[in-house]
Enzyme design. Sequence first.
Site, PDB file in Angstrom:
ATOM      1  N   THR A  43       0.845  -1.182   0.000  1.00 10.16           N
ATOM      2  CA  THR A  43       0.000   0.000   0.000  1.00 10.16           C
ATOM      3  C   THR A  43       0.888   1.242   0.000  1.00 10.16           C
ATOM      4  O   THR A  43       1.938   1.262   0.644  1.00 10.16           O
ATOM      5  CB  THR A  43      -0.923   0.042   1.230  1.00 10.16           C
ATOM      6  N   CYS A  44       0.470   2.257  -0.750  1.00  7.18           N
ATOM      7  CA  CYS A  44       1.160   3.543  -0.757  1.00  7.18           C
ATOM      8  C   CYS A  44       2.649   3.380  -1.071  1.00  7.18           C
ATOM      9  O   CYS A  44       3.012   2.716  -2.033  1.00  7.18           O
ATOM     10  CB  CYS A  44       0.923   4.240   0.590  1.00  7.18           C
ATOM     11  N   THR A  45       3.513   3.946  -0.244  1.00  6.23           N
ATOM     12  CA  THR A  45       4.951   3.903  -0.513  1.00  6.23           C
ATOM     13  C   THR A  45       5.583   2.577  -0.117  1.00  6.23           C
ATOM     14  O   THR A  45       6.801   2.422  -0.221  1.00  6.23           O
ATOM     15  CB  THR A  45       5.676   5.044   0.223  1.00  6.23           C
ATOM     16  N   THR A 105       1.914   3.790  -6.877  1.00  6.58           N
ATOM     17  CA  THR A 105       2.246   4.288  -5.549  1.00  6.58           C
ATOM     18  C   THR A 105       1.586   5.656  -5.418  1.00  6.58           C
ATOM     19  O   THR A 105       0.917   6.117  -6.343  1.00  6.58           O
ATOM     20  CB  THR A 105       3.765   4.373  -5.317  1.00  6.58           C
TER      21      THR A 105
END
Length: 323
Positions: A100-102, A120
Amino acid sequence: MPAIGVVLFPNFQVMNLAPLTAFEIANLEVGHDFYAITFLSEVGGPIRTSIGMVIDTEPFAGRRFDTVIVVGALTVGPSAPGLIERLRETAATARRVAATCTGAFLLAEAGLLDGRRAATHWAHARELQRLHPSIKVDDDRIFIADGNVWTSAGMTAGIDLTLALVEDDLGATVSKGIAKKLVVYHRRTGGQSQFSALLELQPRSDRVQKVLAYAQSNLRNELSVDELAEAACLGPRQFSRIFREETGQSPAKAVENLRLDAARTMLEDGRHSLDTVAQETGFADRERMRRAFLRAFGQPPQVIRRNARHLNGSDAALAAVCD
């Protein structure tokens, strides 16, 4: 029982844990503990989040997991070599790997994204591409599944990712029930844009916000300045001036962006013909919509839908019918 290993590290952002609720509710939906979640870190023990919350974790210890999920952080920096090595070893035996995300940066450091498409948070997409040129980074996708590796955009997009993982395991009906309990739209398609026309406008007053909400709910209308001014209880000239002062756009430009936003979502959903999308979003006809898409995105609607279908693995036969 699919075992899910969630990889944590010091100063990760706690909102990355919110998407795990999809697995928790999935257990309730099916009536038994279908998923088992374990929090992992390099050596185990307490891990402090960026906001100060402490989460107890277990070491990897050579354990096998069905799905490994790596969380993200507000700031991106090099990861501990030991953590990357443990992640690489564990991912090798997992059915799926996700971030998830970074968290995509950790997958990249472990070499798990080489030659793959990845998403991202848009604010970090260029840096991910710069550091790892072998990855095909898409800065405008909610999430991407490339083989058995799944990545998502920032924060709330992780919910779309976990809903998609649940749908992959238990079907659309269960995933839809979870989305309803989470009070979110049934998961957005992976190809949906990270950006929102309403978010870009950010009006200051309730009056202009009300007008934008009215416009978004009535895209099939002409939405002339006179109609919008009436919704704001203002004269057309005064409304146009206030609207531009608060949003930096003319009413006509803002309405076109709202139409584009809605049309792109419908196209990426893949269930509607181009004529239907044009009518429902107020473009009136395909040609007018095509010209607007070329101005805004540099691509016609057909290409955007084809790209979304490719990313999401949609049925090609549906496209032939809709086109």
